[in-house]
Each structure stands twice: as structure tokens, then as C-alpha cells.
Write a protein that holds these residues in place. Sequence first.
Motif, mmCIF file in Angstrom:
data_model
loop_
_atom_site.group_PDB
_atom_site.id
_atom_site.type_symbol
_atom_site.label_atom_id
_atom_site.label_comp_id
_atom_site.label_asym_id
_atom_site.label_seq_id
_atom_site.Cartn_x
_atom_site.Cartn_y
_atom_site.Cartn_z
ATOM 1 N N SER A 1 151.330 17.628 0.158
ATOM 2 C CA SER A 1 151.405 18.819 -0.689
ATOM 3 C C SER A 1 150.039 19.473 -0.755
ATOM 4 C CB SER A 1 151.877 18.451 -2.096
ATOM 5 O OG SER A 1 151.896 19.594 -2.934
ATOM 6 N N HIS A 2 150.052 20.788 -1.007
ATOM 7 C CA HIS A 2 148.805 21.508 -1.268
ATOM 8 C C HIS A 2 148.591 21.706 -2.757
ATOM 9 C CE1 HIS A 2 149.187 23.247 3.034
ATOM 10 N NE2 HIS A 2 148.317 22.267 3.014
ATOM 11 N N ILE A 3 149.537 21.257 -3.573
ATOM 12 C CA ILE A 3 149.411 21.386 -5.028
ATOM 13 C C ILE A 3 148.785 20.098 -5.546
ATOM 14 C CG2 ILE A 3 150.612 21.938 -7.174
ATOM 15 C CD1 ILE A 3 152.905 23.057 -5.429
ATOM 16 N N LEU A 4 147.461 20.030 -5.532
ATOM 17 C CA LEU A 4 146.755 18.773 -5.761
ATOM 18 C C LEU A 4 146.866 18.293 -7.203
ATOM 19 C CD1 LEU A 4 143.568 19.240 -3.559
ATOM 20 C CD2 LEU A 4 145.882 18.555 -2.933
ATOM 21 N N THR A 5 146.982 19.206 -8.155
ATOM 22 C CA THR A 5 147.103 18.771 -9.545
ATOM 23 C C THR A 5 148.384 17.951 -9.736
ATOM 24 O OG1 THR A 5 148.124 20.920 -10.043
ATOM 25 C CG2 THR A 5 145.763 20.676 -10.495
ATOM 26 N N GLU A 6 149.448 18.333 -9.050
ATOM 27 C CA GLU A 6 150.696 17.585 -9.161
ATOM 28 C C GLU A 6 150.574 16.222 -8.497
ATOM 29 O OE1 GLU A 6 154.001 19.817 -7.817
ATOM 30 O OE2 GLU A 6 154.051 21.075 -9.615
ATOM 31 N N LEU A 7 149.913 16.163 -7.348
ATOM 32 C CA LEU A 7 149.739 14.883 -6.670
ATOM 33 C C LEU A 7 148.929 13.922 -7.529
ATOM 34 C CD1 LEU A 7 149.110 15.738 -2.911
ATOM 35 C CD2 LEU A 7 151.189 14.934 -4.006
ATOM 36 N N ALA A 8 147.919 14.446 -8.208
ATOM 37 C CA ALA A 8 147.095 13.580 -9.054
ATOM 38 C C ALA A 8 147.923 12.936 -10.155
ATOM 39 C CB ALA A 8 145.941 14.389 -9.656
ATOM 40 N N GLU A 9 148.918 13.671 -10.677
ATOM 41 C CA GLU A 9 149.772 13.139 -11.739
ATOM 42 C C GLU A 9 150.848 12.202 -11.196
ATOM 43 O OE1 GLU A 9 151.430 16.417 -13.807
ATOM 44 O OE2 GLU A 9 149.511 17.323 -14.306
ATOM 45 N N MET A 10 151.294 12.443 -9.978
ATOM 46 C CA MET A 10 152.467 11.784 -9.432
ATOM 47 C C MET A 10 152.158 10.534 -8.623
ATOM 48 S SD MET A 10 155.072 13.456 -6.629
ATOM 49 C CE MET A 10 154.600 15.074 -7.232
ATOM 50 N N CYS A 11 151.015 10.513 -7.931
ATOM 51 C CA CYS A 11 150.768 9.513 -6.895
ATOM 52 C C CYS A 11 150.010 8.291 -7.414
ATOM 53 C CB CYS A 11 149.982 10.134 -5.745
ATOM 54 S SG CYS A 11 150.886 11.440 -4.898
ATOM 55 N N ASP A 12 150.351 7.144 -6.832
ATOM 56 C CA ASP A 12 149.602 5.917 -7.100
ATOM 57 C C ASP A 12 148.325 5.873 -6.271
ATOM 58 O OD1 ASP A 12 151.634 4.439 -8.808
ATOM 59 O OD2 ASP A 12 152.829 4.878 -7.035
ATOM 60 N N SER A 13 148.355 6.480 -5.092
ATOM 61 C CA SER A 13 147.177 6.545 -4.229
ATOM 62 C C SER A 13 147.292 7.781 -3.347
ATOM 63 C CB SER A 13 147.049 5.287 -3.367
ATOM 64 O OG SER A 13 148.219 5.081 -2.601
ATOM 65 N N VAL A 14 146.167 8.199 -2.762
ATOM 66 C CA VAL A 14 146.145 9.379 -1.910
ATOM 67 C C VAL A 14 145.286 9.097 -0.687
ATOM 68 C CG1 VAL A 14 146.471 10.988 -3.834
ATOM 69 C CG2 VAL A 14 144.156 10.404 -3.099
ATOM 70 N N GLY A 15 145.503 9.892 0.341
ATOM 71 C CA GLY A 15 144.652 9.872 1.522
ATOM 72 C C GLY A 15 144.268 11.296 1.868
ATOM 73 N N ILE A 16 142.997 11.521 2.179
ATOM 74 C CA ILE A 16 142.502 12.855 2.524
ATOM 75 C C ILE A 16 142.204 12.881 4.012
ATOM 76 C CG2 ILE A 16 140.724 14.594 2.103
ATOM 77 C CD1 ILE A 16 140.347 13.435 -0.675
ATOM 78 N N ILE A 17 142.843 13.814 4.729
ATOM 79 C CA ILE A 17 142.714 13.897 6.179
ATOM 80 C C ILE A 17 142.194 15.268 6.571
ATOM 81 C CG2 ILE A 17 145.156 14.551 6.342
ATOM 82 C CD1 ILE A 17 145.249 13.302 9.095
#
Length: 337
Positions: free
Chosen positions: A200-216
Motif C-alpha cells: 500500500s501507499h497509505i502508510l498511516t494505515e499500514l502502521a496501524e494494521m501491520c505487525d511488521s513491514v519491509g521497505i523496498i
Amino acid sequence: MIAGVHTQGEDCIELRRLFRYFGKTKAVHDISFSVARGHVFGYIGPNGAGKTTSMRILSTLDLPSFGDAFVDGFSVVNDPELVRRRLGFMPDSFGTYRDVNCEEYLDFFARAYGLVGRERTERLRWVLDFTGTVGMKDKPIRGLSKGMKQRLCLGRALVHDPKVMILDEPAAGLDPRARIQLRKMIRELADRGKTILISSHILTELAEMCDSVGIIEQGQLLATGSVDDIQRQRNQTRELIVRVLDRAEDAAAALKIHLPTRLAVELGTTADGSPPAEPGKIIVDGELIRFEFEGDVRDQAELVAWMVGQGFAIAEVQSHKKSLEDVFLQVTEGLVQ
């Protein structure tokens, strides 16, 4: 891995030194990460970074140039059929039959996955109810809004009850309410034990939703881990804003001299606490004093207590930790291939 043999483990998604080249373009270059069972992993990167290519490989729609990826322990290279039974893929755009209604559309894919009889009937009923499309099951797909089409696409990916979900930009083009509802559905699926990889490009939502992230970026994984871990790794400071009712200039001058030694480098004071040759990162804006603060909440409390002890009337203190968007801008350079 031997074809057809399921390796046990907690990781339900795993990429092992994955490469995908298109001529001289390195769409995916030496990417490795894993996602634990029941977790939501956010895949972040600018357009052209390699997110969709990675997801297509995981979904057995493309083959890696080198390396391998595993879904629920099965190789996408050696066991693609076994992977597809365990995987639900929701692309950023999907084809539909205009004159088919929602229930017929889902029923078609349920049959394609081999569901029959009562199992298919119960599965269709659950998917329609979960995605909130039960009231539109007889409506032709051509009459659906963007949000309802996204729900239908999610239902299609869920119809065979997969263990792993790959969602490519599922919130693109949705209104705020539809995004909130989609976010709740994704978290509920994770709570039910499904492992989810979402871009997703909506990073605020990912921050609330995800247990972990990867930046590529440019096909390379730059950072991975929980949002808090990446924030700590990439940013050790926060912006502190102190509002004093009077003598703001005096308070700023006192801060430069009396801040703890371990904060001296960030704030521009010397190691012995004396004023620096050049002003530090302290900005006075009326009653507000802004500066980059290196320290935890205990340090912050001690600093405020010291200022009160010095006779400064503290009316308000704000502490701003850099968001996932801030970290993303810090890690990436905006490069495309």
C-alpha cells in the motif's frame, strides 16, 4: 526442498535470496524476509520498486531468476500447485464478467477450486457475509462501486479458505469509510490465523494494521521489522515542543547549557555543557521552544522538572515521534528503474 514435502515452521511466507531480472533491469535483487503465521506484513516502496514482482512470484504467476520463495512451507518453484491451494491473491486490478452477478462470480471460482455440495454453499454464504456483499449477491458486477468491487475481489481470494493472503494495493481508490472497513477485515483475517502480505501507499494505515513491514527500493530490501523497531533503528530523536508562558528566549538559552551531557551532540552543546560555537537545534517561536530531543520519556520528564525548578512557567509539552511516513522518506531516495 523435496517436491510435495511440507516443511514445518512458524513462518508461513518466506523469501530466500530472491532475484528477478528483466534484461538489465533488476526488478528484485537478493530479497530475503519471512512472515510469521497469523501476522500482517506491510510491503512498502515507491512505484517500480519491485513489490508487485515479488508478489507475483509468491503467487506463482512468475518465476524468479534465482532463489526461491515458500508459502506454508511449499516452494513456488517446485510445488506451484500446492502453493495455489493455500494462497489467496488479490491483484491491484482484476477482470470481471460484466453480466455476471456477485454470487455467480464467487461460485465460479469456488468450483474452480474444487469445492462441491454443502461445502461450496456454506463457503459462499460465509464469504458474502464476511465481505458485506450478501445484500448485493444478485446484482451484476458492472453496477458495483469501486469499494464493492474490492470487497468482491477479496471474497474471490477467500473463497477456498487459504492460509496465506497476498493483497496488492487493496485500498487504492477507496473512500475513507471503505478503507477503514477493509482494514478491519484484514485484521480480523489475521486474528483467524491467516498470514497476510499487503502492499500500500497509505502508510498511516499500514502502521496501524501491520505487525511488521519491509521497505523496498530499486529491487532491494532496505529495512524490515516491526514499525517501532524500524523507527528506533532509523531515528533516535523526536521533536519536543515546550510552551512557556514567558521568558522563552531565556528558557532556550538555559536549555542549551543545562541539558544532559548525553543529549549534547544532538542539541548542539559541548560535552562539558558550555554554549557551542554555533547555535544548536533550538528554535524559539513565540512561546514555543522546538528542538530535536534524544532520550526516552524519563529523560523528557526530568527535563521538564528541571525547567520548572528553574522558574520557567511550563504551560504545555508536546513530543512528536517520527511516523512511518517520516521513516520511509528517510530510508528511500525516490529512485525508480
